[in-house]
Design a protein around this motif. Structure first.
Motif, short mmCIF file in Angstrom:
data_model
loop_
_atom_site.label_atom_id
_atom_site.label_comp_id
_atom_site.label_asym_id
_atom_site.label_seq_id
_atom_site.Cartn_x
_atom_site.Cartn_y
_atom_site.Cartn_z
N LEU A 89 4.13 -4.55 -4.22
CA LEU A 89 3.26 -3.84 -3.29
C LEU A 89 1.87 -4.48 -3.25
CD1 LEU A 89 2.97 -1.41 -1.38
CD2 LEU A 89 2.20 -0.07 -3.35
N ALA A 90 1.35 -4.85 -4.43
CA ALA A 90 0.04 -5.50 -4.47
C ALA A 90 0.07 -6.82 -3.70
CB ALA A 90 -0.37 -5.75 -5.93
N LEU A 91 1.11 -7.61 -3.88
CA LEU A 91 1.22 -8.89 -3.17
C LEU A 91 1.31 -8.67 -1.66
CD1 LEU A 91 3.73 -10.76 -5.51
CD2 LEU A 91 1.36 -11.43 -5.05
N LEU A 92 2.11 -7.69 -1.25
CA LEU A 92 2.30 -7.44 0.17
C LEU A 92 1.02 -6.93 0.82
CD1 LEU A 92 4.06 -7.27 2.67
CD2 LEU A 92 4.92 -5.04 1.87
N LEU A 93 0.36 -5.96 0.19
CA LEU A 93 -0.88 -5.41 0.76
C LEU A 93 -1.99 -6.46 0.77
CD1 LEU A 93 -0.90 -1.80 -0.75
CD2 LEU A 93 -0.24 -2.51 1.56
N ALA A 94 -2.03 -7.30 -0.26
CA ALA A 94 -3.02 -8.38 -0.27
C ALA A 94 -2.75 -9.36 0.86
CB ALA A 94 -3.01 -9.10 -1.61
N GLY A 95 -1.48 -9.69 1.09
CA GLY A 95 -1.13 -10.58 2.19
C GLY A 95 -1.52 -9.99 3.53
N LEU A 96 -1.30 -8.68 3.69
CA LEU A 96 -1.67 -8.03 4.96
C LEU A 96 -3.18 -8.03 5.15
CD1 LEU A 96 0.84 -5.04 4.84
CD2 LEU A 96 0.83 -6.90 6.51
#
Length: 407
Positions: free
Chosen positions: A11-18
């Protein structure tokens, strides 16, 4: 965390990417400023408007992303924003004059904020207290890589023989990856029964209420002006790197890696501090580091005739650490003021920050970037304004506590 949620790390990786595709849209084109001016036969002041127009529409639309996610769900709004961003980036790549480019840059700005604004609401939907601070810090730490590597990627594209449109094709590819990852891994964290119907009248009343809430304004201004100190150097990167430091198109890393390295270290420390010290003490430490950074920066610029590496960027590293200690505390404090309208609160906070950033990019940067001393004074001034709002809020908080104890 809900059962349908992905792992915290994913989730951290995905939200950071967004959150990344917003700064990517700004920073990857910095190395192409001179080339853009030559190709379109305009001066650098006109080219600078590609950033100002983007930030203006980013800020205006930030008022809508949160309420849309409160009404229709977080996941659907993020996916829709990504699709429109891809279309806007294609339009930028195909533009052949500045007017057309500015139109599609405006459309990029309309859509680019959806990841970071709705992402903050996702974090607060799933987590509370120290857990929310830890995840917010993890996202900030990963997200912090974007402004560092974006101009480097832009420089590599140009040094590899590519023309400026290839930078926008890179953004198309990046957004397509995010679209696929979001579709596969992001759960819906805002259930139908918790959604707020979208009503123009109610929305305007809510924004009026938030926009006249003194505490929200103090917290948002403290964070926004504090970030503006760092953002002044980011917005002035082409002049600072290529003129003041006398580096070429591949030299942006010398500014952005220390800057974002400091922000990444601060985000890591914030995650470690979560639950171990009070939020007020952490913010106080952050502002103290910013003050040290500003004073060291001014002393160095005044002491030398020609700024040089590494001393010219070391103070910005320290300021980045301080800023990252401050950000998650202030962001979560605003969201906690409106537990049933987190998307709306996130939008309001981002709108204030982006309107200030727009003035920094469109007015302060052109006025102050001419000399290193003026940049250093602006850097210190923005930090001082941010700290003033924070200490004002602390004074009001102590008064509220005193009144409550008497009652």
């Amino acid at each position: 965390m809900t059962a349908a949620s992905p792992s915290t790390r994913r989730l951290a990786l995905l939200l950071a990417g967004l959150a990344m595709f917003g700064p990517f849209s700004i920073d990857t084109i910095f190395p192409a400023f001179l080339l853009l001016g030559e190709r379109m036969q305009v001066d650098q002041v006109a080219v600078q408007q590609t950033v100002s127009v983007y930030l203006l529409f980013y800020g205006l639309m930030s008022l809508a992303h949160g309420p849309l996610s409160d009404a229709f769900g977080r996941r659907r709004v993020i996916l829709g924003g990504l699709v429109l961003f891809i279309a806007a980036s294609i339009g930028c790549a195909l533009s052949r004059d500045l007017t057309t480019l500015l139109v599609f840059r405006a459309l990029q700005g309309v859509t680019a904020g959806v990841g970071v604004i709705v992402g903050r609401a996702v974090i607060r939907d799933l987590y509370h207290g120290a857990d929310a601070q830890r995840l917010m810090s993890q996202v900030s730490m990963i997200f912090g890589i974007a402004p560092a590597i974006a101009p480097i990627i832009g420089g590599w594209i140009l040094l590899g023989g590519g023309d400026w449109p290839l930078i926008f094709w890179f953004l198309v590819a990046f957004a397509l990856v995010l679209l696929a990852a979001t579709g596969k891994w992001l759960p819906e964290t805002h259930p139908v029964e918790a959604r707020t119907p979208l009503s123009t009248g109610a929305l305007l009343r809510s924004y009026l209420q938030m926009g006249t809430n003194p505490r929200l304004l103090r917290l948002a201004a403290a964070g926004a002006f504090n970030f503006s100190g760092i953002f002044l150097y980011i917005a002035s990167a082409p002049v600072f790197v290529m003129q003041h430091l006398q580096l070429g198109q591949g030299g942006f890393a010398w500014l952005f890696i220390p800057t974002i390295g400091g922000m990444t270290m601060g985000s890591f420390l914030s995650g470690r501090m979560a639950g171990r010290m009070t939020a007020q003490r952490q913010v106080g430490i952050g502002f103290s580091l910013c003050a040290v950074s500003a004073l060291v920066n001014l002393a160095y610029v005044l002491a030398v005739g020609q700024i040089a590496l590494p001393w010219a960027v070391l103070p910005i590293f320290i300021g980045g650490v301080g800023m990252a200690l401050i950000f998650p505390i202030l962001a979560l404090a605003v969201l906690d003021m409106y537990p049933h309208q987190r998307g709306l609160a996130s939008s309001m906070q981002m709108f204030i920050q982006l309107m200030i950033n727009t003035v920094v990019a469109g007015v302060a940067s052109p006025l102050l970037s001419g000399t290193p001393l003026h940049l250093a004074l602006g850097y210190a001034g923005f930090f001082a304004i941010g700290a003033s709002f924070w200490f004002w809020e602390r004074r009001c908080e102590r008064r509220r506590e005193a009144a409550a104890s008497v009652a």
